[in-house]
Design a protein around this motif. Structure first.
Motif, PDB file in Angstrom:
ATOM      1  N   ARG A 210      -5.735 -18.459  20.797  1.00 14.67           N
ATOM      2  CA  ARG A 210      -4.882 -18.390  19.596  1.00 14.67           C
ATOM      3  C   ARG A 210      -4.427 -16.962  19.320  1.00 14.67           C
ATOM      4  N   GLY A 211      -4.542 -16.103  20.297  1.00 14.82           N
ATOM      5  CA  GLY A 211      -4.005 -14.745  20.159  1.00 14.82           C
ATOM      6  C   GLY A 211      -5.063 -13.653  20.188  1.00 14.82           C
ATOM      7  N   GLY A 212      -6.314 -14.045  20.052  1.00 12.48           N
ATOM      8  CA  GLY A 212      -7.382 -13.044  20.110  1.00 12.48           C
ATOM      9  C   GLY A 212      -7.349 -12.093  18.921  1.00 12.48           C
ATOM     10  N   TRP A 213      -8.023 -10.965  19.049  1.00 13.91           N
ATOM     11  CA  TRP A 213      -8.169 -10.048  17.911  1.00 13.91           C
ATOM     12  C   TRP A 213      -6.856  -9.477  17.370  1.00 13.91           C
ATOM     13  N   PRO A 214      -5.782  -9.400  18.157  1.00 10.21           N
ATOM     14  CA  PRO A 214      -4.524  -8.966  17.522  1.00 10.21           C
ATOM     15  C   PRO A 214      -4.015  -9.952  16.475  1.00 10.21           C
ATOM     16  N   ASN A 215      -4.530 -11.173  16.479  1.00 11.46           N
ATOM     17  CA  ASN A 215      -4.120 -12.172  15.488  1.00 11.46           C
ATOM     18  C   ASN A 215      -4.924 -11.977  14.206  1.00 11.46           C
ATOM     19  N   ARG A 216      -4.239 -11.601  13.156  1.00  7.91           N
ATOM     20  CA  ARG A 216      -4.886 -11.294  11.876  1.00  7.91           C
ATOM     21  C   ARG A 216      -5.730 -12.459  11.342  1.00  7.91           C
ATOM     22  N   GLU A 217      -5.361 -13.686  11.713  1.00  8.43           N
ATOM     23  CA  GLU A 217      -6.121 -14.846  11.215  1.00  8.43           C
ATOM     24  C   GLU A 217      -7.590 -14.799  11.624  1.00  8.43           C
ATOM     25  N   LEU A 218      -7.883 -14.064  12.711  1.00  4.73           N
ATOM     26  CA  LEU A 218      -9.277 -14.034  13.158  1.00  4.73           C
ATOM     27  C   LEU A 218     -10.202 -13.389  12.127  1.00  4.73           C
TER      28      LEU A 218
ATOM     29  N   GLY B  39      -0.062  -3.576  11.533  1.00  6.52           N
ATOM     30  CA  GLY B  39       0.026  -4.750  10.661  1.00  6.52           C
ATOM     31  C   GLY B  39      -0.645  -4.541   9.312  1.00  6.52           C
ATOM     32  N   VAL B  40      -0.788  -3.280   8.893  1.00  7.40           N
ATOM     33  CA  VAL B  40      -1.404  -3.001   7.591  1.00  7.40           C
ATOM     34  C   VAL B  40      -0.450  -3.436   6.478  1.00  7.40           C
ATOM     35  N   ARG B  41      -0.982  -4.172   5.515  1.00 10.34           N
ATOM     36  CA  ARG B  41      -0.156  -4.682   4.402  1.00 10.34           C
ATOM     37  C   ARG B  41      -0.614  -4.073   3.084  1.00 10.34           C
TER      38      ARG B  41
ATOM     39  N   MET C 297       0.835  -1.196   0.000  1.00 10.26           N
ATOM     40  CA  MET C 297       0.000   0.000   0.000  1.00 10.26           C
ATOM     41  C   MET C 297       0.872   1.250   0.000  1.00 10.26           C
ATOM     42  N   ASN C 298       0.451   2.267  -0.751  1.00 11.62           N
ATOM     43  CA  ASN C 298       1.148   3.543  -0.703  1.00 11.62           C
ATOM     44  C   ASN C 298       0.740   4.260   0.573  1.00 11.62           C
ATOM     45  N   ARG C 299       1.673   4.224   1.525  1.00  9.32           N
ATOM     46  CA  ARG C 299       1.338   4.716   2.847  1.00  9.32           C
ATOM     47  C   ARG C 299       0.923   6.190   2.815  1.00  9.32           C
ATOM     48  N   ARG C 300       1.647   7.015   2.031  1.00 12.30           N
ATOM     49  CA  ARG C 300       1.326   8.439   2.015  1.00 12.30           C
ATOM     50  C   ARG C 300      -0.089   8.678   1.512  1.00 12.30           C
TER      51      ARG C 300
ATOM     52  N   SER D 251      -1.875  -3.652  26.510  1.00 11.57           N
ATOM     53  CA  SER D 251      -0.766  -3.559  25.556  1.00 11.57           C
ATOM     54  C   SER D 251      -1.191  -2.680  24.390  1.00 11.57           C
ATOM     55  N   PHE D 252      -0.554  -1.532  24.255  1.00  6.34           N
ATOM     56  CA  PHE D 252      -0.894  -0.661  23.116  1.00  6.34           C
ATOM     57  C   PHE D 252      -0.600  -1.337  21.775  1.00  6.34           C
ATOM     58  N   PRO D 253       0.526  -2.069  21.646  1.00  5.76           N
ATOM     59  CA  PRO D 253       0.753  -2.769  20.366  1.00  5.76           C
ATOM     60  C   PRO D 253      -0.381  -3.744  20.038  1.00  5.76           C
ATOM     61  N   ASP D 254      -0.890  -4.460  21.046  1.00 12.69           N
ATOM     62  CA  ASP D 254      -1.996  -5.388  20.787  1.00 12.69           C
ATOM     63  C   ASP D 254      -3.259  -4.634  20.377  1.00 12.69           C
ATOM     64  N   PHE D 255      -3.483  -3.496  21.008  1.00 13.34           N
ATOM     65  CA  PHE D 255      -4.632  -2.648  20.653  1.00 13.34           C
ATOM     66  C   PHE D 255      -4.573  -2.283  19.172  1.00 13.34           C
ATOM     67  N   LEU D 256      -3.404  -1.839  18.726  1.00 12.59           N
ATOM     68  CA  LEU D 256      -3.279  -1.418  17.319  1.00 12.59           C
ATOM     69  C   LEU D 256      -3.520  -2.584  16.370  1.00 12.59           C
ATOM     70  N   LYS D 257      -2.975  -3.751  16.701  1.00 12.20           N
ATOM     71  CA  LYS D 257      -3.171  -4.916  15.821  1.00 12.20           C
ATOM     72  C   LYS D 257      -4.644  -5.334  15.820  1.00 12.20           C
ATOM     73  N   ALA D 258      -5.258  -5.293  17.006  1.00  9.74           N
ATOM     74  CA  ALA D 258      -6.677  -5.681  17.095  1.00  9.74           C
ATOM     75  C   ALA D 258      -7.536  -4.751  16.239  1.00  9.74           C
ATOM     76  N   LEU D 259      -7.195  -3.460  16.250  1.00  5.74           N
ATOM     77  CA  LEU D 259      -7.958  -2.508  15.424  1.00  5.74           C
ATOM     78  C   LEU D 259      -7.992  -2.974  13.975  1.00  5.74           C
ATOM     79  N   HIS D 260      -6.824  -3.339  13.455  1.00  9.11           N
ATOM     80  CA  HIS D 260      -6.758  -3.676  12.032  1.00  9.11           C
ATOM     81  C   HIS D 260      -7.421  -5.028  11.751  1.00  9.11           C
ATOM     82  N   THR D 261      -7.265  -6.000  12.649  1.00  8.80           N
ATOM     83  CA  THR D 261      -7.956  -7.275  12.417  1.00  8.80           C
ATOM     84  C   THR D 261      -9.462  -7.042  12.375  1.00  8.80           C
ATOM     85  N   LEU D 262      -9.948  -6.186  13.261  1.00  8.80           N
ATOM     86  CA  LEU D 262     -11.394  -5.914  13.281  1.00  8.80           C
ATOM     87  C   LEU D 262     -11.830  -5.216  11.992  1.00  8.80           C
ATOM     88  N   GLY D 263     -11.000  -4.299  11.509  1.00 14.27           N
ATOM     89  CA  GLY D 263     -11.321  -3.642  10.236  1.00 14.27           C
ATOM     90  C   GLY D 263     -11.392  -4.653   9.096  1.00 14.27           C
TER      91      GLY D 263
END
Ligand code: IFM
Length: 527
Positions: free
Chosen positions: A181-189, A323-325, A1-4, A236-248
């Protein structure tokens, strides 16, 4: 993704999003708020003549809402798996009073009685949620047909009563096996959630056509993984950020899966929203209020509608940490057929970018009540408080009816007049049966709460907002998460020992409003 590009295209959503002086009724705290349509004895209240004149359109859908863990009980019946809420409530010391949702209102067995109550209250829409571990006990694999059968019976009973079944796919009761298995921070969810949504569409899509993937996804991420206020109680703020994106991503997967499985499916949302007013007139506080709006109100709405996140961040958005790709924007995109959101109260927001952030907080119903020195988190750098200018409910939330108007008009403007459903709205008051009046429940404060808030909603409709439904929270007094049974939101009182239901005065009142579409003579002031 073009981050800008991802960032730049998101800025518009956040820019100018704060409610500022001169916009509708809003004003900063410093400016003393702003005046409403006439003088008010109670701050934030609407004038009586406006209430008397309020009219709702023909066909407006009057409804009520609940959630699986809060009302169903039957926590291990018919093959249901363990959820994170089962684990949490079965852990001593977690819930006020040491209670659980093992039985709650026992709607799993008493649903016919509850549908009869809804019919008596003239409801036309019932928003309930499906318990994921009832359908897939460990979150993946073949469906548990007995679990699906329960929701078929419920939907059939609703349809027979002329009530629209409105389904939230996830209202917080994650299968414990997926948390393991890691909860919402795990992208597989996101993928697992898509499969679950496909099962729902395939087996229930003939009966249910109104769907929303998540109740309050921001709260799932923040309360569960950053503040530690709700299970799984991580800080954990890092887990919060990952969970946000998995939920999206999961929101997008569910949208596609349910539509693929059921041609009749329409998909919307059930986001928590609160109008955000800057604490002072400074540019810093106005920008902070805009960041609050971007994160708490429209973060997932923007993702669904435009395939990008609203810019809620100070500085460079933390997409790597989320974890945005590359290519994720296509997965986020899930254009909603209608926009659903809750309204309870408002927030006053100030800038915390010069402070240090710490984790931790507690759940106050719709929002984090964080008193930490540094604001809520190091990314949004805001401090969001609930003022006490208006009266407080027994659950401690400020009553600020004009917030409904401001919020509905803001979403109407920003998303070009979408169809809107109010998915939850209500006041927590502890009224009990009054023995001297044969057990009547004169919950006049709740009636006042609804009169005021609904009058503001009618005003927004008159000003062009396309609102088609309102769901009172809640149909029944129920299990209020970590607060146990110490808060009551129902139009119907529940005695949690006998499970007896008693319609409160507010329930009778709401039923008359639902029949007449009027707040004045349709639902008179007393009972
Ligand atoms: O009970 C909750 C519901 O589950 C989510 N929204 C707020 C309600 C009142 O606290």
């Amino acid at each position: 993704m073009n981050r800008r590009r991802f960032v730049a295209s998101s800025v518009a959503a956040a820019a100018g999003a704060a409610l500022v002086r001169g916009d509708a009724y809003a004003g900063s705290v410093e400016s003393g708020g702003a005046a409403g349509p006439s003088d008010h004895a109670v701050p934030g209240a609407i004038a009586e003549d406006v209430i008397q004149k309020a009219r709702f359109p023909e066909g407006f859908l009057w409804g009520a809402a609940t959630a699986s863990y809060q009302v169903e009980g039957a926590w291990n019946a018919d093959g249901k798996g363990e959820s994170i809420w089962d684990r949490f409530t079965h852990t001593p010391g977690k819930v006020r009073g040491g209670v659980t949702g093992d039985v709650a209102c026992d709607q799993y067995h008493l649903y016919r009685e509850d549908v009869a109550l809804m019919k008596r209250l003239n409801l036309k829409s019932y928003r309930f949620s499906i318990s994921w571990p009832r359908i897939q006990p460990t979150g993946t694999g073949a469906p548990n047909m007995k679990g699906l059968d329960y929701y078929k019976r419920l939907a059939d009973a609703l349809l027979e009563a002329g009530i629209r079944p409105w389904c939230t796919m996830y209202h917080w009761d994650l299968p414990q096996a997926l948390e393991d298995r890691g909860g919402w921070p795990n992208r597989e969810l996101a993928g697992y959630f898509g499969e679950y949504a496909g099962i729902l569409g395939k087996h229930l899509g003939d009966r249910i056509t109104t769907w929303a993937p998540f109740n309050m996804p921001w709260a799932v991420a923040y309360m569960g993984y950053a503040a530690g206020a709700l299970p799984p109680c991580r800080t954990s703020f890092p887990d919060f950020l990952k969970a946000l994106h998995t939920l999206g991503l999961a929101q997008g997967e569910a949208h596609r899966a349910v539509k693929a499985a059921s041609a009749k499916a329409t998909v919307g949302s059930a986001y928590e929203m609160a109008p955000a007013y800057p604490k002072t007139e400074t540019e810093a506080d106005r920008a902070a209020a805009a960041r609050y709006h971007a994160m708490n109100n429209v973060f997932f709405l923007e993702a669904a509608m435009k395939g990008r996140y609203a810019n809620a961040f100070v500085g460079e958005p933390p997409y790597d940490a989320m974890g945005v790709r590359p290519g994720d924007e296509k997965l986020l995109l899930a254009p909603l057929d209608w926009v659903g959101f809750h309204f309870y109260t408002r927030r006053i927001v100030s800038d915390a970018s010069k402070e240090r952030s710490f984790g931790g907080g507690s759940f106050g119903g719709t929002e984090i009540e964080s008193e930490t020195a540094g604001g809520r988190d190091p990314y949004t750098k805001i401090r969001a408080g609930m003022p006490t200018e208006g009266p407080l409910t027994d659950s401690g939330m400020e009553v600020w009816p004009r917030g409904m108007y401001d919020l509905v008009m803001q979403i109407t403007k920003e998303y070009d007049h979408p169809i809107i459903e109010i998915t939850e709205s209500g006041g927590g008051y502890l009224d009990e049966p009054y023995a001297k009046e044969n057990g009547r429940i004169p919950d006049t404060r709740r009636i006042q709460w609804f009169r005021q808030v609904l009058a503001e909603l009618a005003r927004a409709i008159a000003d062009g907002a396309k609102v088609r439904a309102y769901h009172a929270w809640s149909l029944l007094d129920n299990f209020q998460w970590a607060e146990g049974y110490t808060e009551r939101y129902g139009l119907v009182h529940v005695d949690f020992r006998s499970l007896q239901r008693t319609i409160k005065d507010s329930g009778y009142w709401y039923g008359r409003v639902a029949a007449s579409g009027r707040l004045g003579d349709g639902g008179n002031r007393g009972q």
